[in-house]
Write an enzyme that holds these catalytic residues in place. Structure first.
Site, PDB file in Angstrom:
ATOM      1  N   ILE A 119     -12.888   4.504  -6.871  1.00 47.29           N
ATOM      2  CA  ILE A 119     -13.219   5.865  -6.417  1.00 47.29           C
ATOM      3  C   ILE A 119     -11.981   6.589  -5.901  1.00 47.29           C
ATOM      4  CG2 ILE A 119     -14.495   7.103  -4.595  1.00 47.29           C
ATOM      5  CD1 ILE A 119     -16.714   4.988  -5.049  1.00 47.29           C
ATOM      6  N   TRP A 169      -5.003  -2.234   0.384  1.00 50.80           N
ATOM      7  CA  TRP A 169      -5.126  -1.019  -0.424  1.00 50.80           C
ATOM      8  C   TRP A 169      -4.184   0.103  -0.017  1.00 50.80           C
ATOM      9  CZ3 TRP A 169      -6.233   1.982   3.598  1.00 50.80           C
ATOM     10  CH2 TRP A 169      -7.094   1.506   4.599  1.00 50.80           C
ATOM     11  N   ASN A 170      -3.376  -0.102   1.017  1.00 49.79           N
ATOM     12  CA  ASN A 170      -2.613   1.058   1.499  1.00 49.79           C
ATOM     13  C   ASN A 170      -1.303   1.291   0.733  1.00 49.79           C
ATOM     14  OD1 ASN A 170      -1.549  -1.265   2.608  1.00 49.79           O
ATOM     15  ND2 ASN A 170      -1.006  -0.297   4.553  1.00 49.79           N
ATOM     16  N   PRO A 198      -5.062  -7.447  -6.681  1.00 51.40           N
ATOM     17  CA  PRO A 198      -4.968  -6.239  -5.848  1.00 51.40           C
ATOM     18  C   PRO A 198      -6.270  -6.028  -5.097  1.00 51.40           C
ATOM     19  CG  PRO A 198      -5.273  -5.641  -8.168  1.00 51.40           C
ATOM     20  CD  PRO A 198      -5.194  -7.144  -8.118  1.00 51.40           C
ATOM     21  N   GLY A 236      -8.739 -10.947  10.397  1.00 52.58           N
ATOM     22  CA  GLY A 236      -9.918 -11.780  10.126  1.00 52.58           C
ATOM     23  C   GLY A 236      -9.855 -12.398   8.741  1.00 52.58           C
ATOM     24  N   THR A 237      -9.401 -11.625   7.763  1.00 46.30           N
ATOM     25  CA  THR A 237      -9.243 -12.143   6.405  1.00 46.30           C
ATOM     26  C   THR A 237      -8.184 -13.239   6.390  1.00 46.30           C
ATOM     27  OG1 THR A 237      -9.748  -9.919   5.626  1.00 46.30           O
ATOM     28  CG2 THR A 237      -8.838 -11.445   4.009  1.00 46.30           C
ATOM     29  N   GLU A 240       0.589 -11.379   6.039  1.00 49.35           N
ATOM     30  CA  GLU A 240       1.011 -10.058   6.527  1.00 49.35           C
ATOM     31  C   GLU A 240      -0.243  -9.339   6.992  1.00 49.35           C
ATOM     32  OE1 GLU A 240       3.913  -8.933   6.941  1.00 49.35           O
ATOM     33  OE2 GLU A 240       5.209 -10.203   5.724  1.00 49.35           O
ATOM     34  N   CYS A 265       0.160  -0.719   8.456  1.00 46.86           N
ATOM     35  CA  CYS A 265      -0.039  -1.854   9.355  1.00 46.86           C
ATOM     36  C   CYS A 265       0.871  -1.806  10.578  1.00 46.86           C
ATOM     37  CB  CYS A 265       0.213  -3.146   8.588  1.00 46.86           C
ATOM     38  SG  CYS A 265       1.804  -3.132   7.741  1.00 46.86           S
ATOM     39  N   GLU A 304      -7.111  -2.212  16.270  1.00 42.82           N
ATOM     40  CA  GLU A 304      -6.482  -1.537  15.130  1.00 42.82           C
ATOM     41  C   GLU A 304      -7.480  -0.556  14.512  1.00 42.82           C
ATOM     42  OE1 GLU A 304      -5.727  -3.652  11.356  1.00 42.82           O
ATOM     43  OE2 GLU A 304      -3.723  -2.781  11.381  1.00 42.82           O
ATOM     44  N   LYS A 323       2.440 -13.654  16.604  1.00 42.65           N
ATOM     45  CA  LYS A 323       1.096 -13.757  17.185  1.00 42.65           C
ATOM     46  C   LYS A 323       0.046 -13.605  16.079  1.00 42.65           C
ATOM     47  CE  LYS A 323       1.119 -11.606  21.407  1.00 42.65           C
ATOM     48  NZ  LYS A 323       1.549 -10.503  22.312  1.00 42.65           N
ATOM     49  N   GLU A 383       8.308 -11.331   4.594  1.00 44.55           N
ATOM     50  CA  GLU A 383       8.613 -10.785   3.276  1.00 44.55           C
ATOM     51  C   GLU A 383       9.962 -10.087   3.380  1.00 44.55           C
ATOM     52  OE1 GLU A 383       4.954  -8.503   2.281  1.00 44.55           O
ATOM     53  OE2 GLU A 383       4.453 -10.244   1.047  1.00 44.55           O
TER      54      GLU A 383
HETATM   55  P1  NAD Z   1      -8.750  -6.846   3.885  1.00 44.83           P
HETATM   56  O1  NAD Z   1      -8.383  -7.997   4.729  1.00 44.83           O
HETATM   57  O2  NAD Z   1     -10.134  -6.330   3.957  1.00 44.83           O
HETATM   58  O3  NAD Z   1      -8.508  -7.187   2.339  1.00 44.83           O
HETATM   59  C1  NAD Z   1      -7.227  -7.589   1.874  1.00 44.83           C
HETATM   60  C2  NAD Z   1      -7.384  -8.319   0.559  1.00 44.83           C
HETATM   61  O4  NAD Z   1      -8.001  -9.576   0.785  1.00 44.83           O
HETATM   62  C3  NAD Z   1      -8.244  -7.605  -0.478  1.00 44.83           C
HETATM   63  O5  NAD Z   1      -7.637  -7.755  -1.744  1.00 44.83           O
HETATM   64  C4  NAD Z   1      -9.554  -8.362  -0.408  1.00 44.83           C
HETATM   65  O6  NAD Z   1     -10.292  -8.332  -1.621  1.00 44.83           O
HETATM   66  C5  NAD Z   1      -9.064  -9.760  -0.134  1.00 44.83           C
HETATM   67  N1  NAD Z   1     -10.029 -10.658   0.513  1.00 44.83           N
HETATM   68  C6  NAD Z   1     -10.928 -10.361   1.454  1.00 44.83           C
HETATM   69  N2  NAD Z   1     -11.572 -11.483   1.846  1.00 44.83           N
HETATM   70  C7  NAD Z   1     -11.066 -12.506   1.142  1.00 44.83           C
HETATM   71  C8  NAD Z   1     -11.313 -13.907   1.109  1.00 44.83           C
HETATM   72  N3  NAD Z   1     -12.212 -14.483   1.890  1.00 44.83           N
HETATM   73  N4  NAD Z   1     -10.584 -14.674   0.256  1.00 44.83           N
HETATM   74  C9  NAD Z   1      -9.643 -14.110  -0.538  1.00 44.83           C
HETATM   75  N5  NAD Z   1      -9.381 -12.787  -0.558  1.00 44.83           N
HETATM   76  C10 NAD Z   1     -10.077 -11.996   0.280  1.00 44.83           C
HETATM   77  O7  NAD Z   1      -7.679  -5.714   4.230  1.00 44.83           O
HETATM   78  P2  NAD Z   1      -7.625  -4.217   3.699  1.00 44.83           P
HETATM   79  O8  NAD Z   1      -8.755  -3.470   4.338  1.00 44.83           O
HETATM   80  O9  NAD Z   1      -7.483  -4.213   2.231  1.00 44.83           O
HETATM   81  O10 NAD Z   1      -6.232  -3.706   4.298  1.00 44.83           O
HETATM   82  C11 NAD Z   1      -6.080  -3.232   5.605  1.00 44.83           C
HETATM   83  C12 NAD Z   1      -5.520  -4.300   6.509  1.00 44.83           C
HETATM   84  O11 NAD Z   1      -4.312  -4.809   5.962  1.00 44.83           O
HETATM   85  C13 NAD Z   1      -5.151  -3.780   7.883  1.00 44.83           C
HETATM   86  O12 NAD Z   1      -5.554  -4.695   8.867  1.00 44.83           O
HETATM   87  C14 NAD Z   1      -3.642  -3.698   7.837  1.00 44.83           C
HETATM   88  O13 NAD Z   1      -3.013  -3.774   9.079  1.00 44.83           O
HETATM   89  C15 NAD Z   1      -3.299  -4.845   6.957  1.00 44.83           C
HETATM   90  N6  NAD Z   1      -1.978  -4.658   6.350  1.00 44.83           N
HETATM   91  C16 NAD Z   1      -0.929  -5.455   6.756  1.00 44.83           C
HETATM   92  C17 NAD Z   1       0.338  -5.272   6.228  1.00 44.83           C
HETATM   93  C18 NAD Z   1       1.505  -6.121   6.665  1.00 44.83           C
HETATM   94  O14 NAD Z   1       2.487  -6.172   5.933  1.00 44.83           O
HETATM   95  N7  NAD Z   1       1.446  -6.797   7.796  1.00 44.83           N
HETATM   96  C19 NAD Z   1       0.550  -4.286   5.266  1.00 44.83           C
HETATM   97  C20 NAD Z   1      -0.527  -3.498   4.861  1.00 44.83           C
HETATM   98  C21 NAD Z   1      -1.791  -3.697   5.411  1.00 44.83           C
END
Ligand code: NAD
Length: 490
Positions: free
Chosen positions: A27, A152-153, A177, A231-232, A250, A284, A385, A455, A462
């Site tokens: 979308i 996704w960002n 992705p 959490g992921t 990350e 992030c 966050e 933490k 990376e």
């Molecule tokens: P998300 O954790 O919901 O999803 C990230 C990815 O993990 C997606 O591709 C999703 O399909 C996959 N995923 C989810 N559950 C899974 C599982 N159990 N097993 C395997 N894959 C799984 O995060 P989001 O909403 O896509 O992104 C936002 C988050 O990402 C924010 O918390 C942000 O801070 C973080 N982020 C961190 C960085 C960094 O470099 N530290 C950079 C960008 C975003």
């Protein structure tokens, strides 16, 4: 209405049609329209992708670093040559302003391919002298099949930040992705194929968490690198632990940006805007807890509000737009929910605070850049966050106090300090619990500099030479030049 195109997985150097029969919608968050249908990969598709990466590993890891590097650098050139088209796809998927995507997203990915392409030939072990009768050496070897899972960002940037160091070291990769932004990982896959990467070296699996989970649990996968929520990260680390996989995490953050009274205020305000409203706040490392020394807080707030009021919310494809659409309706409601909590918990709304409406905005997921003042550390908007354009202003009176408050969080991704006092800047940075710190700037991530969190914000790094350690392992080899000493009779 235009028929949405189909986005597929990419395996063995070509588009791959999923066997699940299941599709989901991609979308455009600026319009709410379905722009593509994405094929969800099945367990059988995941097997094929991992098998392709495993089969390609022998040839790819057997090439010289110079050969691999040449391919990565050529892929960087191909991405750059297609910058505008890929940037446009990124805008349609993410809702971020085209003015950003044209200069940051693809460029940062290409920089990473170029950087790791440049050093691929210099990845090596060491010689260890053991006193003449023996020596040892280490071989720096690839891990095997690596899995990359993206948020996704910054979709294409994240894909490149994972693929480039992995491939430079001789690993192969299956990348998944985010299901919200499936388009541009395919551009990277095509660029690598065109640049000469053998089939199976870089594969893309499309799908939601189910596909990710199958990849993470796969016994033939040696390493998982995730960009996503804390959490992921916990769940994936648990799944990866079943077969003791290497992990890079990350994750999220709630980073402090500390402005001392002696700072250049205009620069500090510029950095605060960058640190909160770039990519409509979906970054992030954003400095969302803005600690300002009490003596300048009124002046700082006034100038920040003046400049925020000038930001143009609008069609992400309009080059004049500063603030685009949030990734989804659900995420928009999460962000608006935090804004309501901020008001309910007693923070003062300085500006913004609403879903943005008006011509061209109503069908999309736009939220006004929002500033809260008079915040307390225990408010939800300060502690959690939000991942949207919402910043909290907090006052402080002493260096010791602000360091303690900045560190009083489970997160530790990034931090910023604005001051003209050089000694204080380095003293404070040394005490901040964050993986990446900026002095008198914010959110600058050159590819040469390691990036990652401490933490709950992450594990591993990376970028920079540090990433090589996370995509390779050492083999130690002892070489005897003399006789074998033994106490046993001849
Ligand atoms: P998300 O954790 O919901 O999803 C990230 C990815 O993990 C997606 O591709 C999703 O399909 C996959 N995923 C989810 N559950 C899974 C599982 N159990 N097993 C395997 N894959 C799984 O995060 P989001 O909403 O896509 O992104 C936002 C988050 O990402 C924010 O918390 C942000 O801070 C973080 N982020 C961190 C960085 C960094 O470099 N530290 C950079 C960008 C975003």
């Amino acid at each position: 209405m235009v028929q949405p195109r189909i986005i597929r997985s990419y395996i063995n150097g070509a588009d791959y049609t999923a066997t699940s029969g299941e599709v989901f919608a991609d979308i455009n968050p600026a319009t709410g329209e379905t722009i593509a249908e994405v094929e969800q990969a099945s367990a059988a598709d995941v097997e094929i992708a991992v098998a392709a990466a495993k089969a390609a590993f022998k040839e790819w890891s057997g090439m010289t670093g110079a050969q691999r590097g040449r391919i990565l650098r050529k892929a960087a050139d191909i991405l750059r040559a297609n910058n505008d088209e890929i940037a446009r796809l990124e805008v349609l998927d993410t809702g971020k302003p085209i003015s950003e995507a044209l200069v940051v997203d693809v460029a940062s990915g290409a920089d990473c391919l170029e950087y790791f392409g440049g050093i691929a030939a210099a990845i090596h072990g060491e010689h260890v002298d053991l006193g003449g009768q023996a020596f040892a050496y280490t071989r720096r070897e690839a891990l095997g099949v690596c899995v990359g899972i993206g948020a996704w960002n910054y979709p294409v940037q994240i894909a490149c930040w994972k693929a480039a160091p992995a491939l430079a070291c001789g690993n192969t990769m299956v990348f998944k992705p985010s299901e919200m932004t499936p388009a541009t990982a395919i551009c990277l896959a095509e660029a690598l194929t065109e640049a000469g990467a053998p089939p199976g070296v870089f594969n893309v699996i499309q799908g939601d968490r189910r596909a990710g989970q199958m990849l993470v649990r796969h016994p033939d996968v040696a390493k998982v690198s995730l960009t996503g929520e804390v959490g992921t990260g916990r769940i994936i680390m648990g799944d990866a632990a079943r077969t003791l996989k290497h992990v890079t995490m990350e994750l999220g953050g709630k980073s402090p940006l500390i402005v001392f009274a002696d700072a250049d205020i205009e620069n500090a305000v510029s950095a605060t805007l960058n640190a909160n409203f770039y990519t409509q706040g979906e970054i992030c490392s954003n400095g969302t807890r803005v600690f300002v020394e009490k003596s300048i807080s009124a002046a700082f707030q006034k100038r920040l509000a003046e400049r925020t009021a000038k930001l143009k919310i609008g069609d992400p494809l309009d080059p004049e737009t500063h603030v685009g659409a949030l990734i989804s309706e659900g995420h928009m409601h999460k962000v608006l929910g935090y804004i309501e909590k901020g008001k309910a918990e007693g923070a003062t709304l300085v500006c913004g605070g609403n879903r943005a409406s008006g011509a061209g905005l109503d069908a999309g997921y736009f939220v006004e850049p929002t500033i809260f003042a008079a915040c307390r550390d225990d408010m939800s908007i300060v502690a959690e966050e939000i991942f949207g354009p919402v910043l909290s202003l907090l006052e402080f009176e002493s260096e010791e106090e602000v360091v303690a408050r900045a560190n009083d969080t489970e997160f530790g991704l990034a931090a910023g300090v604005f001051t003209r006092d050089l000694a204080r800047a380095h003293r404070v940075v040394a005490k901040l619990e964050a993986g990446t710190c900026w002095i008198n700037n914010y959110n600058i991530t050159p590819i040469e500099v390691p990036f990652g969190g401490v933490k709950q914000s992450g594990i591993g790094r990376e970028n920079g030479l540090a990433a090589i350690n996370h995509y390779s392992q050492l083999k130690s080899v002892y070489v005897e030049l003399g006789d074998v000493a033994t106490g046993y009779p001849l």
